[in-house]
Design a protein around this motif. Structure first.
Motif, short mmCIF file in Angstrom:
data_model
loop_
_atom_site.label_atom_id
_atom_site.label_comp_id
_atom_site.label_asym_id
_atom_site.label_seq_id
_atom_site.Cartn_x
_atom_site.Cartn_y
_atom_site.Cartn_z
N GLY A 1 17.72 -26.75 -7.70
CA GLY A 1 18.75 -25.79 -8.08
C GLY A 1 19.20 -25.96 -9.52
N ASN A 2 19.42 -27.21 -9.92
CA ASN A 2 19.94 -27.45 -11.26
C ASN A 2 18.92 -27.11 -12.34
N MET A 3 17.64 -27.26 -12.02
CA MET A 3 16.62 -26.92 -13.02
C MET A 3 16.56 -25.40 -13.23
N VAL A 4 16.78 -24.64 -12.17
CA VAL A 4 16.81 -23.18 -12.33
C VAL A 4 18.03 -22.80 -13.19
N VAL A 5 19.17 -23.41 -12.86
CA VAL A 5 20.38 -23.19 -13.66
C VAL A 5 20.12 -23.55 -15.12
N ALA A 6 19.47 -24.69 -15.35
CA ALA A 6 19.23 -25.18 -16.70
C ALA A 6 18.41 -24.17 -17.50
N ASN A 7 17.30 -23.72 -16.95
CA ASN A 7 16.44 -22.82 -17.72
C ASN A 7 17.08 -21.45 -17.91
N THR A 8 17.82 -21.00 -16.89
CA THR A 8 18.52 -19.73 -17.04
C THR A 8 19.58 -19.83 -18.13
N ALA A 9 20.35 -20.93 -18.10
CA ALA A 9 21.38 -21.13 -19.13
C ALA A 9 20.74 -21.28 -20.50
N GLY A 10 19.59 -21.94 -20.55
CA GLY A 10 18.89 -22.14 -21.82
C GLY A 10 18.49 -20.82 -22.46
N VAL A 11 18.28 -19.78 -21.63
CA VAL A 11 17.97 -18.44 -22.17
C VAL A 11 19.25 -17.67 -22.47
N MET A 12 20.15 -17.64 -21.48
CA MET A 12 21.32 -16.77 -21.56
C MET A 12 22.31 -17.19 -22.66
N ILE A 13 22.58 -18.48 -22.75
CA ILE A 13 23.64 -18.93 -23.65
C ILE A 13 23.31 -18.64 -25.11
#
Lengths: 449, 449
Positions: A397-409
């Motif tokens: 779960g945290n890796m999905v959050v990480a990569n999504t945040a890495g794009v979105m932020i």
């Protein structure tokens, strides 16, 4: 021709030590005479203030001017402040006008007027003071020479021969109309190989990339790199040619801009140097540490919420950092690519939704790979199947959050007008810490007996 | 001259969509005709393979060659593989020899011989194939033209007029002796402004920086940037001039080398791109995550050692990550400066002991500032004075460790011949995690009742 390509750092170090020991005389002067101004600059930066001035004063004024152009801005100002008005004005006259304007821009405004009054090159330098250092206007040299399209090649070559030999190297000759508006460019080589009676209009290239005086230097550097330019003409609001940026300044800009992103991603201000003064270093680094501290307390408050669970299963404290840390690492990877992609504008052509789908898929796949690995090691180590499964799931779960945040932020920051290199890292690691702790400790609280 | 400086990304995006929809005809061709080859390259990279080839085939062969030079290496190879032998050979003939050699070096060796046999420019390109892409020999273009020092200016200009006008732009003219050894350089501008009967020997500059064919591209880029060069002559082992590197290639190298360090510091392979294929992206990123995972387990084993203490004081789990994390942040700051300092060779002039003393002092001062802050917040939050004092002390200690490691690890890696940008981050954060947990949990175990 000297056999040596360039002095080694041991050579320079040796010279510096001898100068620091106060050595003077013919032998050391002979060694110094062989050096390039860039090497001189390195040596001078290492010497105490008094020795610097002595060394510069021993140089012919045009050499001293060239050396100063290679010295870091802050140090140049310190040196200038030690010099008498006439002495400094003489050196400024010999500097490239853009470099002279940069230095003047950093000096005490009261002194600047006196210096300009004392200078011979006031007319070349004063107009450049109107533009910030990091714009095309601040980088440009005023145009020393331009051609008319109805000139012949012979007339152009004659005009060139008559022009000041002190002017900066000209590789492109710009062609203007009677209102000084840029209409074309011809390379010196093309001029030389053309027959003398040819009209400039027939050999010039009328498609010229230009920038305005207020164009940001980052954009200038991007154009240089993208289109492989050697010089970039600068026009004013009436499209009149007012100067051009030379290739060495543009190379500096390209390197500076990538470097700036590197420093920002490392949690540093863009002007950080390894050798800032102690106080300067702390002033530049400490604020970032405090910002990170704020987010660390936010993440800690999540852990605190689950203290009762940790009190029952202390082993959770062993694994919580792995979930948060790996998320941070994965998010930083995505983020680094995004920041570079945004800086080079390669991302402009892609769809944010596409990117998000792509990176979250990568996150899921990596999360599975890492999660299963972590789960197996944790089970072999601690022998608790349920905790190992929770660990694996939280990691995914945290890796999905990480990569999504890495794009979105970075995309959101860019849209909000904030440099994504500066602030993205803090947000991404805050999010991966908070989500990592919440997922892992939260599932543990719900599922452990 | 077109009014537009350069197409916006919306313009390009629009063109791409229309081409993806299969649009052809006069209108879109007119739009495409206005573009720079660099823009063409961006568009072609976004199209499916079949559309790419169609678009390239519609271009005159010299334009197609120029566009290919701007396309990413991997994509260029894919395009080349789709082309017939004669078609590709004709395009290679029109490419700059260094670019043609780069592409040939990436193709199937069996095909390369057939292509070279088919090419007119075989003689210019074949010698370049002997050198790796990332050396001076791989970057250079073979020398199109050189002067002799006993020539007059008039003879030099005549010789220049007779030389191929297809040759790359010449801003510096290199002067060689009868054995083809480099003896000087004269700028075209100087040649043009000199009187016709002047001997080249009297106007040439006999101090020329050269590189050897095997000089690493990083060193070439550093020389360009340091000395503000426009072109760099390349000599063989007998000091004969064999070619020169043009400024656009050097700018690429400067940008690439800084970029490479940025990616490494972000935990990525140097060839990572935002748009690697899914599989490619995971192949490049996952190994780094596994390496980090290894160090994370090492740090976790430290926490595990103190599980009994955590079982008694679960609040320790709340603060342990702050100590470790802040250490990691401070270490990364120092590390980023060190890696950039090593890359630009600015650090060569300083003493390691000096640096170490400096950074550990900064670490102690920052550790005091952050430690006291953390201690106060922790006390106000949890009300436990002893734990707050332990937290403050552990933070101070870990910040000193962080800054010391940030200096030592890159220096040691550099000395061991490992690129510090690649590996430093892993070691530094491993150390700050391990020390952070040990200091904080260790002191807690010893001092808590």
């Amino acid at each position: 021709m000297s056999d040596e390509i360039t002095p080694t750092y041991d050579d320079l170090q040796n010279l510096i030590e001898r100068l620091q020991d106060g050595e003077t005389g013919a032998e050391i002067n002979a060694l110094l005479a062989e050096l390039h101004p860039a090497d001189w600059a390195d040596i001078i930066e290492e010497l105490p203030p008094k020795a610097r001035i002595q060394l510069l004063r021993a140089l012919p004024v045009e050499d001293a001017a060239e050396v100063l152009e290679y010295i870091e801005d802050e140090e140049t100002v310190a040196i200038a402040d030690q010099m008498a008005l006439e002495e400094l004005a003489a050196i400024l006259d010999e500097m490239a006008p853009d470099a002279a304007a940069d230095l003047l821009g950093d000096l005490d405004p009261a002194r600047v007027e006196a210096l300009l009054a004392e200078m011979d090159e006031e007319d070349a330098v004063r107009p450049l003071l109107a533009f910030p250092d990091d714009t095309a206007g601040g980088l440009m040299v005023p145009l020393p020479f331009s051609l008319r399209s109805d000139m012949t090649v012979a007339a152009a070559l004659d005009a060139l021969r008559e022009s000041s030999p002190d002017a900066e190297l000209i590789y492109y000759l710009f062609v203007v109309d009677q209102k000084q508006r840029l209409v074309g460019v011809v390379s010196l080589r093309r001029l030389v190989v053309a027959t003398p009676e040819t009209r400039i209009a027939t050999i010039m290239d009328d498609e010229v990339l230009t920038v305005s005086v207020l164009t940001d230097q980052e954009e200038c550097g991007r154009l240089l790199q993208r289109y492989g330019l050697m010089a970039l003409p600068v026009v004013d609001e009436s499209m009149r040619l007012v100067g051009f940026i030379t290739h060495d300044d543009l190379v500096e800009v390209v390197a500076e801009e990538v470097e700036e992103d590197t420093l920002h991603l490392g949690g540093l201000s863009s002007e950080s140097e390894v050798f800032d003064s102690l106080g300067g270093a702390i002033r530049k680094r400490l604020p970032w540490l405090y910002v990170n501290l704020g987010t660390a307390f936010l993440a800690a408050s999540v852990v605190s919420y689950f203290e009762p669970t940790i009190a029952r299963f202390a082993v959770l404290a062993v694994f919580q950092s792995i979930v948060a840390g790996q998320g941070g690492n994965a998010g930083t990877q995505t983020l680094t690519l995004m920041v570079r992609g945004l800086a080079t504008q390669e991302l402009g052509l892609r769809d944010a939704v596409d990117l998000l789908r792509r990176e979250s898929t990568i996150g899921l796949m990596q999360g599975t790979a890492v999660g299963i690995g972590v789960g197996i090691v944790a089970y072999l180590w601690k022998g608790n199947l349920l905790i190992s499964l929770i660990l694996c799931a939280a990691m995914m779960g945290n890796m999905v959050v990480a990569n999504t945040a890495g794009v979105m932020i970075p995309l959101l920051l860019e849209r909000a007008g904030v440099d994504p290199a500066v602030a993205s890292g803090v947000f991404v690691t805050a999010l991966t810490d908070i989500c990592g702790f919440t997922l892992f400790l939260g599932m543990a609280t719900l599922l452990l007996p």
